[in-house]
Motif scaffolding. Structure first.
Motif, PDB file in Angstrom:
ATOM      1  N   ALA A  27      47.952  67.072  68.814  1.00 14.96           N
ATOM      2  CA  ALA A  27      49.188  68.067  70.215  1.00 14.96           C
ATOM      3  C   ALA A  27      49.837  69.346  69.157  1.00 14.96           C
ATOM      4  CB  ALA A  27      49.600  67.714  70.854  1.00 14.96           C
ATOM      5  N   CYS A  28      50.386  68.254  67.862  1.00 18.08           N
ATOM      6  CA  CYS A  28      51.543  69.086  67.172  1.00 18.08           C
ATOM      7  C   CYS A  28      50.603  70.404  66.485  1.00 18.08           C
ATOM      8  CB  CYS A  28      51.964  68.168  66.342  1.00 18.08           C
ATOM      9  SG  CYS A  28      53.087  66.834  67.526  1.00 18.08           S
ATOM     10  N   ALA A  29      49.673  69.898  66.012  1.00 19.88           N
ATOM     11  CA  ALA A  29      48.561  70.684  65.061  1.00 19.88           C
ATOM     12  C   ALA A  29      48.473  71.608  66.032  1.00 19.88           C
ATOM     13  CB  ALA A  29      47.727  70.623  64.689  1.00 19.88           C
ATOM     14  N   ALA A  30      48.437  71.762  67.422  1.00 21.71           N
ATOM     15  CA  ALA A  30      47.468  72.180  68.172  1.00 21.71           C
ATOM     16  C   ALA A  30      48.955  73.866  68.475  1.00 21.71           C
ATOM     17  CB  ALA A  30      47.011  72.171  69.269  1.00 21.71           C
ATOM     18  N   SER A  31      50.059  73.197  68.261  1.00 21.60           N
ATOM     19  CA  SER A  31      51.133  74.216  69.168  1.00 21.60           C
ATOM     20  C   SER A  31      51.612  74.741  67.857  1.00 21.60           C
ATOM     21  CB  SER A  31      52.489  73.426  70.108  1.00 21.60           C
ATOM     22  OG  SER A  31      52.621  72.190  68.317  1.00 21.60           O
ATOM     23  N   LEU A  32      51.247  74.205  66.931  1.00 21.18           N
ATOM     24  CA  LEU A  32      51.832  75.428  65.565  1.00 21.18           C
ATOM     25  C   LEU A  32      51.507  77.066  65.817  1.00 21.18           C
ATOM     26  CD1 LEU A  32      52.041  72.571  62.924  1.00 21.18           C
ATOM     27  CD2 LEU A  32      53.594  73.462  64.188  1.00 21.18           C
ATOM     28  N   PRO A  33      52.152  77.890  65.759  1.00 25.95           N
ATOM     29  CA  PRO A  33      51.783  79.234  64.690  1.00 25.95           C
ATOM     30  C   PRO A  33      50.414  79.449  63.568  1.00 25.95           C
ATOM     31  CG  PRO A  33      53.714  79.378  64.365  1.00 25.95           C
ATOM     32  CD  PRO A  33      53.984  77.407  64.393  1.00 25.95           C
ATOM     33  N   ALA A  34      49.911  80.377  64.273  1.00 26.25           N
ATOM     34  CA  ALA A  34      48.587  80.207  62.786  1.00 26.25           C
ATOM     35  C   ALA A  34      49.023  80.591  61.642  1.00 26.25           C
ATOM     36  CB  ALA A  34      47.973  82.100  63.688  1.00 26.25           C
ATOM     37  N   GLY A  39      51.639  80.436  54.221  1.00 27.60           N
ATOM     38  CA  GLY A  39      52.272  80.789  55.281  1.00 27.60           C
ATOM     39  C   GLY A  39      52.223  81.014  56.458  1.00 27.60           C
ATOM     40  N   HIS A  40      53.212  81.095  56.959  1.00 32.25           N
ATOM     41  CA  HIS A  40      53.119  81.412  58.297  1.00 32.25           C
ATOM     42  C   HIS A  40      53.320  83.172  58.576  1.00 32.25           C
ATOM     43  CE1 HIS A  40      55.174  78.016  60.737  1.00 32.25           C
ATOM     44  NE2 HIS A  40      55.335  78.095  59.248  1.00 32.25           N
ATOM     45  N   SER A  41      53.002  83.670  59.778  1.00 28.37           N
ATOM     46  CA  SER A  41      52.321  84.953  59.270  1.00 28.37           C
ATOM     47  C   SER A  41      52.676  85.572  60.380  1.00 28.37           C
ATOM     48  CB  SER A  41      50.647  85.446  59.199  1.00 28.37           C
ATOM     49  OG  SER A  41      50.271  87.141  59.663  1.00 28.37           O
ATOM     50  N   LYS A  46      57.958  89.765  57.579  1.00 29.76           N
ATOM     51  CA  LYS A  46      57.716  89.020  56.780  1.00 29.76           C
ATOM     52  C   LYS A  46      59.194  88.820  55.697  1.00 29.76           C
ATOM     53  CE  LYS A  46      56.104  91.370  52.888  1.00 29.76           C
ATOM     54  NZ  LYS A  46      54.744  91.984  51.877  1.00 29.76           N
ATOM     55  N   PRO A  47      59.610  86.850  55.457  1.00 30.38           N
ATOM     56  CA  PRO A  47      60.718  86.877  54.525  1.00 30.38           C
ATOM     57  C   PRO A  47      60.412  87.655  53.451  1.00 30.38           C
ATOM     58  CG  PRO A  47      58.778  84.903  54.854  1.00 30.38           C
ATOM     59  CD  PRO A  47      58.305  86.011  55.795  1.00 30.38           C
ATOM     60  N   TRP A 167      64.916  89.507  55.766  1.00 24.51           N
ATOM     61  CA  TRP A 167      63.015  89.855  56.677  1.00 24.51           C
ATOM     62  C   TRP A 167      63.226  91.292  56.120  1.00 24.51           C
ATOM     63  CZ3 TRP A 167      59.828  85.893  58.572  1.00 24.51           C
ATOM     64  CH2 TRP A 167      59.450  86.540  59.753  1.00 24.51           C
ATOM     65  N   THR A 168      61.858  91.152  55.606  1.00 22.79           N
ATOM     66  CA  THR A 168      61.300  92.905  55.651  1.00 22.79           C
ATOM     67  C   THR A 168      60.442  92.875  56.868  1.00 22.79           C
ATOM     68  OG1 THR A 168      60.738  92.764  52.843  1.00 22.79           O
ATOM     69  CG2 THR A 168      60.242  94.523  54.613  1.00 22.79           C
ATOM     70  N   PHE A 169      60.728  94.504  57.553  1.00 20.90           N
ATOM     71  CA  PHE A 169      60.898  93.907  58.802  1.00 20.90           C
ATOM     72  C   PHE A 169      59.558  95.238  58.644  1.00 20.90           C
ATOM     73  CE2 PHE A 169      64.440  93.433  59.470  1.00 20.90           C
ATOM     74  CZ  PHE A 169      64.264  92.468  60.791  1.00 20.90           C
ATOM     75  N   GLY A 170      58.227  94.714  59.458  1.00 25.48           N
ATOM     76  CA  GLY A 170      57.021  95.879  59.472  1.00 25.48           C
ATOM     77  C   GLY A 170      57.658  97.282  60.743  1.00 25.48           C
ATOM     78  N   LYS A 171      56.710  96.839  61.275  1.00 29.67           N
ATOM     79  CA  LYS A 171      56.226  97.839  62.169  1.00 29.67           C
ATOM     80  C   LYS A 171      56.934  98.349  63.566  1.00 29.67           C
ATOM     81  CE  LYS A 171      53.461  96.007  65.661  1.00 29.67           C
ATOM     82  NZ  LYS A 171      51.779  95.412  65.758  1.00 29.67           N
TER      83      LYS A 171
END
Length: 197
Positions: A27-34, A39-41, A46-47, A167-171
Motif C-alpha cells: 500500500a505504501c509503495a502504491a501511494s508513492l508518486p511515480a 528520483g521524483h519527477s 525540478k530541484p 527549485w527550477t520551475f518548468g512551464k
C-alpha cells in the motif's frame, strides 16, 4: 508436510502480522508518486542547487500563515527559497498543486498517527514511534525506511529554524506552496504561486 517444514513454527497470529506487514508495504509503495530513474519527477520543475539560483525569496512561516501569501516566478527560473519558521509549531513548505497537497496530507496524517511527527518536529528515535500502527512491528522491518519525509519539492522546518529549498520551475502554470502538517492547510497555511511564461 515436508514442503511446509519452514512454516511449522509460525502461528496464525504471526502469519496475520506478516500478511499485514506485506499489505502495508504494498500500500505504501502504491501511494508513492511515480519515480524517475534518478528520483521524483514533477511536470512543474525540478530541484536545483542554491548556487544555480537567479534569485532568493524569503518566506516567513508563522502560526498558520505564510508571508508573503502569493509569489510569481518565471518559467525556467531557478529560485532559492529561504524558509524561516517564526512560529511555535513544525511547518512545511511544499510546492505542488491542490490535488498533490491533498494526497500528501494523507501521508503526513499517517506519519503523525505513527508518532513520526510531533507538533514541533520529526521523531527520529524509532523506539518512541507507535509501531502498532504499522502491522505490529513485525518481521524486523525498518518502518522509518518505509515512511520518510524526503520529497524534493518539500521541506519541514522546526520552530525557530531556517531551511532552504531551491527549485527550477518548468512551464507556465499555477501552483500552491503549502504546509501539509495535519490541519495546517485547512487552517489557511497555503499560498498561491504563479509560474509566468
Amino acid at each position: 508436510m515436508a514442503g511446509n517444514s519452514g512454516m511449522q513454527g509460525i502461528t496464525a497470529m504471526q502469519m496475520r502480522q506478516l500478511f499485514s506487514a506485506a499489505f502495508l508495504a504494498l500500500a505504501c509503495a502504491a501511494s508513492l508518486p511515480a519515480l524517475a530513474a534518478n528520483g521524483h519527477s514533477y511536470d512543474f520543475g525540478k530541484p536545483a542547487k542554491a548556487e544555480q539560483a537567479s534569485r532568493t525569496v524569503e518566506v516567513v512561516m508563522g502560526e498558520m500563515y505564510f508571508e508573503p501569501k502569493s509569489l510569481e516566478v518565471k518559467a525556467g527560473e531557478t529560485v532559492r527559497f529561504v524558509l524561516k519558521n517564526e512560529g511555535s509549531l513544525l511547518h512545511e513548505f511544499n510546492l505542488g498543486r491542490a490535488a498533490m497537497h491533498a494526497e500528501h496530507q494523507k501521508e503526513m496524517q499517517h506519519m503523525q498517527d505513527m508518532g513520526m511527527l510531533t507538533p514541533t518536529g520529526m521523531q527520529h528515535d524509532m523506539s518512541k514511534m507507535d509501531h502498532s500502527k504499522m502491522g505490529q512491528g513485525t518481521a524486523g522491518m525498518d518502518h522509518g525506511q518505509m515512511m520518510k519525509h524526503d520529497d524534493p519539492n518539500s521541506v519541514l522546518v522546526e520552530p525557530g529554524k531556517t531551511a532552504e529549498l531551491t527549485w527550477t520551475f518548468g512551464k507556465a502554470t499555477t501552483l500552491e506552496f503549502a504546509c501539509n502538517v495535519p490541519g495546517h492547510y485547512q487552517a489557511g497555511m497555503v499560498g498561491d504561486l504563479t509560474v509566468k511564461p
